[in-house]
Write a protein that holds these residues in place. Structure first.
Motif, short mmCIF file in Angstrom:
data_model
loop_
_atom_site.label_atom_id
_atom_site.label_comp_id
_atom_site.label_asym_id
_atom_site.label_seq_id
_atom_site.Cartn_x
_atom_site.Cartn_y
_atom_site.Cartn_z
N GLY A 110 8.21 -4.10 0.85
CA GLY A 110 7.74 -2.84 1.12
C GLY A 110 8.04 -2.07 -0.32
O GLY A 110 8.80 -2.70 -1.09
N ARG A 111 7.88 -0.69 -0.27
CA ARG A 111 8.31 0.06 -1.42
C ARG A 111 9.95 0.37 -1.41
O ARG A 111 10.34 0.03 -0.55
CB ARG A 111 7.47 1.16 -1.56
CG ARG A 111 5.90 1.16 -1.94
CD ARG A 111 5.21 2.54 -2.17
NE ARG A 111 5.84 3.23 -3.21
CZ ARG A 111 6.47 4.42 -2.84
NH1 ARG A 111 6.81 4.97 -1.63
NH2 ARG A 111 7.02 5.16 -3.69
N TRP A 158 8.99 -5.44 5.04
CA TRP A 158 7.78 -4.88 5.41
C TRP A 158 7.44 -6.01 6.57
O TRP A 158 7.45 -7.33 6.47
CB TRP A 158 6.52 -5.07 4.59
CG TRP A 158 5.34 -4.66 5.25
CD1 TRP A 158 4.45 -5.40 5.51
CD2 TRP A 158 5.06 -3.09 5.30
NE1 TRP A 158 3.22 -4.42 6.04
CE2 TRP A 158 3.69 -3.20 6.03
CE3 TRP A 158 5.26 -1.99 5.04
CZ2 TRP A 158 2.96 -1.90 6.38
CZ3 TRP A 158 4.76 -0.72 5.61
CH2 TRP A 158 3.51 -0.91 5.75
N ILE A 211 -1.43 -4.78 -0.12
CA ILE A 211 -1.93 -3.89 0.95
C ILE A 211 -1.26 -4.31 2.36
O ILE A 211 -1.81 -5.57 2.54
CB ILE A 211 -3.23 -3.40 1.01
CG1 ILE A 211 -3.71 -2.93 -0.43
CG2 ILE A 211 -3.75 -2.41 1.98
CD1 ILE A 211 -5.37 -2.64 -0.58
N LYS A 241 2.90 6.14 10.25
CA LYS A 241 2.45 5.17 9.03
C LYS A 241 1.52 3.93 9.57
O LYS A 241 2.06 3.36 10.31
CB LYS A 241 3.62 4.67 8.20
CG LYS A 241 3.47 4.09 7.06
CD LYS A 241 4.28 3.87 6.00
CE LYS A 241 4.25 2.81 5.15
NZ LYS A 241 5.33 3.10 3.87
N SER A 265 -3.18 -9.09 -1.02
CA SER A 265 -2.96 -8.53 -2.40
C SER A 265 -4.13 -8.83 -3.34
O SER A 265 -4.94 -9.89 -3.08
CB SER A 265 -1.91 -9.26 -3.17
OG SER A 265 -0.67 -9.09 -2.39
N ALA A 315 7.81 -10.45 3.46
CA ALA A 315 6.84 -9.45 2.82
C ALA A 315 7.81 -8.24 2.35
O ALA A 315 9.10 -7.88 2.81
CB ALA A 315 5.98 -8.74 3.68
N SER A 330 5.08 -13.97 0.41
CA SER A 330 4.59 -12.60 0.34
C SER A 330 3.25 -12.55 -0.47
O SER A 330 3.32 -13.47 -1.46
CB SER A 330 5.39 -11.95 -0.57
OG SER A 330 4.89 -10.78 -1.25
N ILE A 371 1.13 0.58 0.64
CA ILE A 371 0.60 -0.22 -0.71
C ILE A 371 1.88 -0.52 -1.78
O ILE A 371 2.57 0.40 -1.99
CB ILE A 371 -0.19 0.60 -1.28
CG1 ILE A 371 -1.50 0.85 -0.34
CG2 ILE A 371 -0.89 -0.17 -2.47
CD1 ILE A 371 -2.42 1.66 -0.89
C1 BTN Z 1 5.35 0.14 1.67
O1 BTN Z 1 6.74 -0.21 1.69
O2 BTN Z 1 4.65 1.13 1.95
C2 BTN Z 1 4.44 -0.99 1.01
C3 BTN Z 1 4.06 -2.11 1.98
C4 BTN Z 1 3.29 -3.29 1.44
C5 BTN Z 1 3.26 -4.17 2.27
C6 BTN Z 1 2.17 -5.15 1.88
S1 BTN Z 1 1.79 -6.53 2.87
C7 BTN Z 1 0.84 -7.45 1.51
C8 BTN Z 1 1.56 -7.27 0.36
N1 BTN Z 1 2.61 -8.33 0.49
C9 BTN Z 1 3.92 -7.96 0.32
O3 BTN Z 1 5.03 -8.63 0.22
N2 BTN Z 1 3.86 -6.54 0.32
C10 BTN Z 1 2.67 -5.98 0.33
#
Ligand code: BTN
Length: 247
Positions: free
Chosen positions: A42-43, A48, A130, A108, A59, A40, A13, A112
């Motif tokens: 997400g919120r 993700w 992002i 969507k 990032s 990765a 990530s 972020i």
């Molecule tokens: C969301 O849940 O809307 C946020 C998603 C964020 C994804 C980005 S991709 C680059 C960075 N690395 C991660 O592990 N997450 C963020």
């Protein structure tokens, strides 16, 4: 921002790596970008999807010399930077769903994930992660997000340059970050509000044990969403998920 860019083909990530180098003292504005991510985030604890060539996954490490009250707005500022970058490079104006989902045609396009360093009274660094869906087609998304997600290519019908988009977003970020460093919080809130697809709408707030429905009214100076709920109480929502009616 982006004077130093660290590029990976694959990483768990970019947020994890950014936090690691932030702890080791990397400079303000360092950017970590990866072609794909294997874990990765997400919120609100979600995963993700981030495969090769399909999107822009990066990032940014920020070290704002500011009191914490002026830093809380960073997550809204990041959303404004993304919308302005996309608009500059692609001529498409996206919306923002509170706090920072990037919305195109009701779906969507990006998200972020902002993470702060541990000590709340002295914020040492902020990592802004992002993710933007760029070259996926309709069948790329898994079943769970298929009807909720979109990409720039689905919208434009063309393959979009991820490098140009990254440059555009970093330029947008430079502008909004300097406003933030000058503590001009209200200007950030005003820009965010101009792109909002949340304010003035009926929203459902989903908390652990309850749900509230109400009218999203405005944004407080710390980025919280102010909602006039149907039970007559005005609530300020700091984190979590909301659903916007009609979206
Ligand atoms: C969301 O849940 O809307 C946020 C998603 C964020 C994804 C980005 S991709 C680059 C960075 N690395 C991660 O592990 N997450 C963020």
């Amino acid at each position: 921002i982006g004077k130093e860019i660290i590029h990976f083909e694959e990483i768990d990530s970019t947020n994890n790596y950014a936090k690691k180098i932030a702890n080791e003292g990397c400079r303000d504005g360092t950017v970590v970008v990866s072609e794909r991510q294997t874990m990765a985030r997400g919120r609100v604890g979600r995963q993700w999807e981030s495969f090769t060539n399909e999107g822009l996954w990066f990032s940014i490490v920020l070290r704002p010399d500011l009191e914490p009250e002026y830093i809380k707005i960073v997550t809204l500022a990041a959303a404004v930077a993304v919308v302005e970058g996309i608009s500059e490079v692609q001529g498409i104006v996206c919306g923002i769903k509170w706090p920072n989902d990037i919305i195109l045609n009701g779906r969507k396009l990006g998200g972020i994930l902002t993470e702060l360093s541990a000590e709340p009274e002295h914020i040492n660094y902020v990592v802004v992660g992002i993710g933007i869906n760029i070259n996926q087609d309709k069948n790329s998304f898994n079943a769970e997000i298929k009807n909720k997600a979109t990409s720039l290519r689905i919208h434009t019908g063309e393959t979009v340059s991820r490098v140009r988009l990254l440059e555009g977003i970093l330029t947008g970020f430079d502008r909004i970050y300097s406003i933030m460093l000058q503590r001009r919080t209200q200007e950030i809130i005003d820009s965010w509000s101009g792109y909002s697809v949340t304010l003035g709408k009926e929203v459902k707030i989903v908390l652990k044990n309850t749900e509230y429905i109400g009218l999203a009214q405005s944004i407080a100076s710390d980025g919280r969403l102010i909602v006039k709920c149907n039970d007559g109480v005005i609530r300020e929502i700091a984190a979590g998920e909301i659903q916007v009616r009609g979206l």
